[in-house]
Motif scaffolding. Sequence first.
Motif, short mmCIF file in Angstrom:
data_model
loop_
_atom_site.label_atom_id
_atom_site.label_comp_id
_atom_site.label_asym_id
_atom_site.label_seq_id
_atom_site.Cartn_x
_atom_site.Cartn_y
_atom_site.Cartn_z
N ASP A 23 46.25 -3.80 34.84
CA ASP A 23 47.20 -4.79 34.30
C ASP A 23 47.86 -5.60 35.40
O ASP A 23 48.85 -6.28 35.15
CB ASP A 23 48.34 -4.06 33.54
CG ASP A 23 47.85 -3.46 32.24
OD1 ASP A 23 46.76 -3.85 31.80
OD2 ASP A 23 48.57 -2.61 31.67
N PRO A 70 40.79 -7.18 35.96
CA PRO A 70 41.52 -7.17 34.69
C PRO A 70 40.74 -7.84 33.56
O PRO A 70 40.96 -7.54 32.39
CB PRO A 70 42.79 -7.97 35.01
CG PRO A 70 42.97 -7.81 36.48
CD PRO A 70 41.58 -7.81 37.04
N SER A 112 42.64 -4.07 29.87
CA SER A 112 43.96 -3.56 30.23
C SER A 112 43.95 -2.05 30.44
O SER A 112 43.01 -1.35 30.05
CB SER A 112 44.99 -3.97 29.19
OG SER A 112 44.48 -3.70 27.93
#
Length: 446
Positions: A157, A166, A171
């Motif tokens: 994140d 990412p 996430s």
Amino acid sequence: MPDLKTYFIRTYGCQMNELDTEIMAGQLQKRGLLPSLDEETADVLIFNTCSIRDLAERKVMGKLGQIGRAGKKNAIIGVTGCMAMAKRESLFRKFPHLDFVVGTNNITDLGTVLDEVLYTNRQVYKTDDRFEENLDYLLAKRDSKIKAHVSIIRGCDKFCTYCVVPYTRGSEVSRPAMSILEECKMLVDQGYKEITLLGQNVNSYGKDKPEWNCLFHDLLSKLDAIPGMERIRFMTSHPIDITLELMQAIRDLPSLCEFVHFPIQAGSSRILKKMHRIYTKEQYFEKVALLRQTVPNVSLGTDIIVGFPTETDAEFQETYDALKELRFSVAFLFAYSPRKGTPAMRWKDDIPEEVKQERLQKLIDLQTEIGNEERLQMLGQTVEVLVEGFNRDGGQLKGRTRCWKKALFPGDASLIGTLQQVKIHSYTHQTLIGETVESHNLLTVG
Ligand code: 5AD
Ligand code: SF4
């Protein structure tokens, strides 16, 4: 429908990919497939890919193109890993001979994707943006019987502006502690001596699940308490999430190795801000000072990127000075490579390649010097080495110290998989050389 008997997985990139390969191998073996030593004749050929830098992608693209041009192909060819996420079904347009694309969050679906390819004879892709915690980790078929990687958190994140992770891994999703504990207990029971906990950012562990009340240092305590656990490592750590509790865990938990890989990336606060690393140079230095004060025998590892957009000579010099001052024992050094879809793509890649290479070489030379000085200081010291096997020419046993240094020493096969106390008497480039304290005693007695 072809009868699938063998598979070959070619792995690129980081340890997370290596572990995903082991999990996929487990799934394929459960289906009755056997590993093949020959990439060209395996029925299922998988490229588990990496997108972190351009070169990593180009290698796979070249290989896939080559297979297409050769006109003769394996029964089924698939792409998994970060490139599968970065390029998704567009890979089919470029490589019509490709049969499937499975993303980093879908390795559980490998079996159903294979079935779909077999039954429909069509190109199939599965690339979810989020990881669902439904993977059977216990299936993993590991090459080593001594050291194992264990995934504890997937995704990232942090959104550093240069980084694809990412986007290619989604996430952060922590794995339940019970599941990690179950796997680690099983590994210890099977005789594994060293477990490396993996995640893009391991010290974010548990933050996405506050209701678990189990942060990274809590998890480490639970794992350290497993009877028979010898060594625990972890990687990678984001400097911002290295807490005092974590430092104390490294100091206090016997199985935790005194080595922390937490990349600085750059030594200039302006560049760090542009990288969205969310710490300044001073804050990083403070973390190192606190860590060294808390764990005096700690060794540090880092990653550094040179030639980030707009990096001046003076800013590079700050990186150089930081590397010199902080004295990492391990440093992975990279030239900036623009990645599609990242915020840094908005900025011109304005540092000429020759300048990037020149800066990189300066850091490599400095780190070689630091490494040699560190090894010189270790002469005469006795260190714990986990014996992994024989070195390439078969003459000496090889292993790593708790601080991740390579070591060689004479001994026989019965020592493989054991922890030995080795007294260092010399070193070569990158490697400490010594002899076991016990065998030395034996020699003097006998
Ligand atoms: N260019 C060069 N190096 C990169 N890294 C990540 N993204 C890039 C990029 N676009 C490096 C970082 C990271 C390591 C795994 O790879 O240093 O910590
Ligand atoms: Fe990439 Fe930054 Fe996440 Fe590391 S912390 S995986 S460099 S975005």
